[in-house]
Scaffold this active site. Sequence first.
Site, PDB file in Angstrom:
ATOM      1  N   GLU A 125      -3.343   8.669  -1.800  1.00  0.00           N
ATOM      2  CA  GLU A 125      -2.534   7.457  -1.624  1.00  0.00           C
ATOM      3  C   GLU A 125      -1.665   7.139  -2.830  1.00  0.00           C
ATOM      4  O   GLU A 125      -1.346   5.985  -3.089  1.00  0.00           O
ATOM      5  CB  GLU A 125      -3.434   6.240  -1.308  1.00  0.00           C
ATOM      6  CG  GLU A 125      -4.553   6.546  -0.345  1.00  0.00           C
ATOM      7  CD  GLU A 125      -5.235   5.318   0.200  1.00  0.00           C
ATOM      8  OE1 GLU A 125      -6.017   4.727  -0.535  1.00  0.00           O
ATOM      9  OE2 GLU A 125      -4.968   4.956   1.365  1.00  0.00           O
ATOM     10  N   GLU A 126      -1.285   8.159  -3.590  1.00  0.00           N
ATOM     11  CA  GLU A 126      -0.562   7.913  -4.836  1.00  0.00           C
ATOM     12  C   GLU A 126       0.844   8.491  -4.859  1.00  0.00           C
ATOM     13  O   GLU A 126       1.745   7.921  -5.472  1.00  0.00           O
ATOM     14  CB  GLU A 126      -1.363   8.505  -6.019  1.00  0.00           C
ATOM     15  CG  GLU A 126      -2.686   7.779  -6.236  1.00  0.00           C
ATOM     16  CD  GLU A 126      -3.583   8.481  -7.235  1.00  0.00           C
ATOM     17  OE1 GLU A 126      -3.358   9.667  -7.529  1.00  0.00           O
ATOM     18  OE2 GLU A 126      -4.534   7.828  -7.716  1.00  0.00           O
ATOM     19  N   TRP A 133       0.847  -1.201   0.000  1.00  0.00           N
ATOM     20  CA  TRP A 133       0.000   0.000   0.000  1.00  0.00           C
ATOM     21  C   TRP A 133       0.884   1.254   0.000  1.00  0.00           C
ATOM     22  O   TRP A 133       2.096   1.158   0.224  1.00  0.00           O
ATOM     23  CB  TRP A 133      -0.912   0.016   1.244  1.00  0.00           C
ATOM     24  CG  TRP A 133      -2.200   0.768   0.985  1.00  0.00           C
ATOM     25  CD1 TRP A 133      -2.567   1.982   1.486  1.00  0.00           C
ATOM     26  CD2 TRP A 133      -3.263   0.351   0.124  1.00  0.00           C
ATOM     27  NE1 TRP A 133      -3.793   2.342   0.991  1.00  0.00           N
ATOM     28  CE2 TRP A 133      -4.243   1.365   0.151  1.00  0.00           C
ATOM     29  CE3 TRP A 133      -3.479  -0.773  -0.680  1.00  0.00           C
ATOM     30  CZ2 TRP A 133      -5.420   1.282  -0.587  1.00  0.00           C
ATOM     31  CZ3 TRP A 133      -4.657  -0.862  -1.415  1.00  0.00           C
ATOM     32  CH2 TRP A 133      -5.612   0.148  -1.364  1.00  0.00           C
ATOM     33  N   ASP A 144       0.138  11.123  -0.154  1.00  0.00           N
ATOM     34  CA  ASP A 144      -0.918  12.134  -0.103  1.00  0.00           C
ATOM     35  C   ASP A 144      -2.263  11.483   0.224  1.00  0.00           C
ATOM     36  O   ASP A 144      -2.355  10.252   0.329  1.00  0.00           O
ATOM     37  CB  ASP A 144      -0.995  12.894  -1.441  1.00  0.00           C
ATOM     38  CG  ASP A 144      -1.489  12.009  -2.568  1.00  0.00           C
ATOM     39  OD1 ASP A 144      -1.072  10.830  -2.666  1.00  0.00           O
ATOM     40  OD2 ASP A 144      -2.319  12.470  -3.376  1.00  0.00           O
ATOM     41  N   GLU A 186     -18.715   6.988  -4.778  1.00  0.00           N
ATOM     42  CA  GLU A 186     -17.490   7.784  -4.740  1.00  0.00           C
ATOM     43  C   GLU A 186     -17.475   8.797  -5.884  1.00  0.00           C
ATOM     44  O   GLU A 186     -17.137   9.960  -5.699  1.00  0.00           O
ATOM     45  CB  GLU A 186     -16.289   6.846  -4.855  1.00  0.00           C
ATOM     46  CG  GLU A 186     -14.941   7.539  -4.809  1.00  0.00           C
ATOM     47  CD  GLU A 186     -13.800   6.536  -4.966  1.00  0.00           C
ATOM     48  OE1 GLU A 186     -13.597   6.032  -6.096  1.00  0.00           O
ATOM     49  OE2 GLU A 186     -13.124   6.253  -3.957  1.00  0.00           O
TER      50      GLU A 186
END
Length: 571
Positions: free
Chosen positions: A197-198, A138, A194, A422
């Site tokens: 999550e990238e 992750w 960030d 989303e």
Amino acid sequence: MRRFILSAIGLCASVSLGTSVDTYIATEGPIAKAGMLANIGPDGSKSSGAYPGVVIASPSTTDPDYLYTWVRDSSLVFKALIDQYTSGEDTTLRSLIDEFVTAESNIQQVTNPSGTVSTGGLGEPKFMINETAFTGAWGRPQRDGPALRSTAIITYANWLLANNNASYVTETLWPIIKLDLDYVMNNWNQSTFDLWEEIDSSSFFTTAVQHRALREGSALATAIGQTSVVSGYDTQAANVLCFLQSYWNPTSSYITANTGGGRSGIDANTVLASIHTFDVDAGCDAVTFQPCSDVALSNLKVYADSFRSIYSINNGLTGDEAVATGRYPEDVYQGGNPWYLTTFAVAEQLYDALTGWANQGSIAVTETSLAFFQQFNSTIVTGTYPSSSTTYTSLVTAIKAFADGFIVTDATYTPSNGGLAEQFSKTNGTPVSAVDLTWSYASAVTVFARRAGQNPASWGAANLIVPSVCEPYSGPTVAVTFNVNATTVYGENIYLTGSVSALTDWSTTTALLMSSADYPIWSITVDLPADTGIQYKYIRIYNGDVTWESDPNNSITTPSGGSEILNDTWR
Ligand SMILES: *[C@@H]1O[C@H](CO)[C@@H](O)[C@H](O)[C@H]1NC(C)=O
Ligand SMILES: *[C@@H]1O[C@H](CO)[C@@H](O)[C@H](O)[C@H]1NC(C)=O
Ligand SMILES: *[C@@H]1O[C@H](CO)[C@@H](O)[C@H](O)[C@H]1NC(C)=O
Ligand SMILES: *[C@@H]1O[C@H](CO)[C@@H](O)[C@H](O)[C@H]1NC(C)=O
Ligand SMILES: *[C@@H]1O[C@H](CO)[C@@H](O)[C@H](O)[C@H]1NC(C)=O
Ligand SMILES: *[C@@H]1O[C@H](CO)[C@@H](O)[C@H](O)[C@H]1NC(C)=O
Ligand SMILES: *[C@@H]1O[C@H](CO)[C@@H](O)[C@H](O)[C@H]1NC(C)=O
């Protein structure tokens, strides 16, 4: 005015904007609140298996699988619920909030791929819904989680203090808050993934919420007598505020979201930061990027405009018409579509801004915010427009309608059952990606509250001073007092120099002058890096002539916490 079909409530008539937004909110508000609660264990109807107080991101288990609990999402969701509880709007939430606190305090202690509670584990972004570690690959660590969690719990703590329950704050909440704030204090100057999550770099949202957490944490610590942490939190809060300024891009007039991006840096990250650090007492303060600050307004225009041409559902919408917005224009995740929560966030920043102008009784148009205001008055010029002026009134009316337009955009693409996924398709507006996203519901709840003039408690953003030099974080420090017994002649002074920057790196010209108040004991107290081997010597300076102590160098290893007093004799 733009015409639209309010599909959410099956109303197929064009109606006046304000009325239709009111109608949507009347229907969607309760659905959004229920949608949040359905996703919280153990009793939420869509969160079977989640432990008490655990927030699932979404019940979706495939494409994407979001049946996990994220510290960020959970904390933002509970901040919204805690605001409702502490404002008296919903007095039924107390036991759920207590369960959240317990769940998060359990999760803090879970050893995970980022570390243990004391070796970095607090930066772990997501866990299983039974409070065990997620061990797959992750984007980790994500350092906004501890800041957002402490902000949520501090809001609850401040309310408990005001309601005669200081013992629960000191005994139960403070240890949880302190773990998170110590993590923020010690790690803000390290890179982070960030909020999407990238990207692993420095991220505006993360820095902004870290700053806020340290400020309100310091105030809470002072209020409950936990004074030993105050100077550390204050020192690092000032350093973080200094660093925060560096994200502003003056040539392109927006906030660069991530320092290591390889993309434009135009990102909802910055709008979310502004609304989640909104302080109703801070006016249009630019150093904390308040929603009505010129920098945040300029940024908002650049951000929203970046989606006008890339989503076909925005075709034909120009000028002061609201559009669907997404995370960032280069996004390709799930096809790269608009998000409900980012579109609501634009409206929320604008409602916050309207509150700010109303409170200060004027609108200031600066060179920086001119382009934003020209959307609503093409002949506007820089200056300050008092609330008694017709220009002020017409701007406020137009900006309120603009804000409402972003609600209408999400309303237009809300399916008839009111469910908020989303994303929604950039080509036809149908829901995309995870269904029933808890954060989408929370974003609806908060934007509806701001539109109704319900604002969260202040966190101390008013009148902050940005240090003139940005200091990096150099590790935890301890106060070391150096005492040396040295007889001197009149006009001669004793100085301290040594192997770390706090001891001037062996300089004789900038060595630290010691106090002779207790002559012949010369004394000085210096903050030195904790748990570090350090060498030092005392020097005498008389008429500019330097005399060193005889060899060897003195050496110490500083303690990992607390303070130390050294009693030396001149050699
Ligand atoms: C927690 O949930 C995971 C995933 O469902 C499962 O594999 C694990 O056994 C559970 N652990 C406990 C202690 O219940
Ligand atoms: C303080 O708050 C806690 C948490 O809700 C509660 O369990 C406790 O009964 C409260 N104590 C008092 C004196 O109100
Ligand atoms: C650390 O802080 C310094 C000073 O503000 C800044 O220049 C640097 O970019 C920061 N690095 C990270 C990773 O936060
Ligand atoms: C637009 O701004 C100009 C300059 O301040 C002002 O003269 C004019 O009245 C404003 N227009 C409206 C509709 O308020
Ligand atoms: C300082 O050192 C002198 C000489 O060794 C000694 O007589 C005196 O007692 C010391 N003073 C203190 C306060 O320790
Ligand atoms: C004391 O430290 C200085 C700076 O590192 C070094 O040059 C010097 O050799 C050291 N003195 C002794 C006696 O080790
Ligand atoms: C120096 O003296 C103080 C009391 O004056 C004492 O508390 C401290 O422990 C002494 N330091 C060391 C390293 O012995």
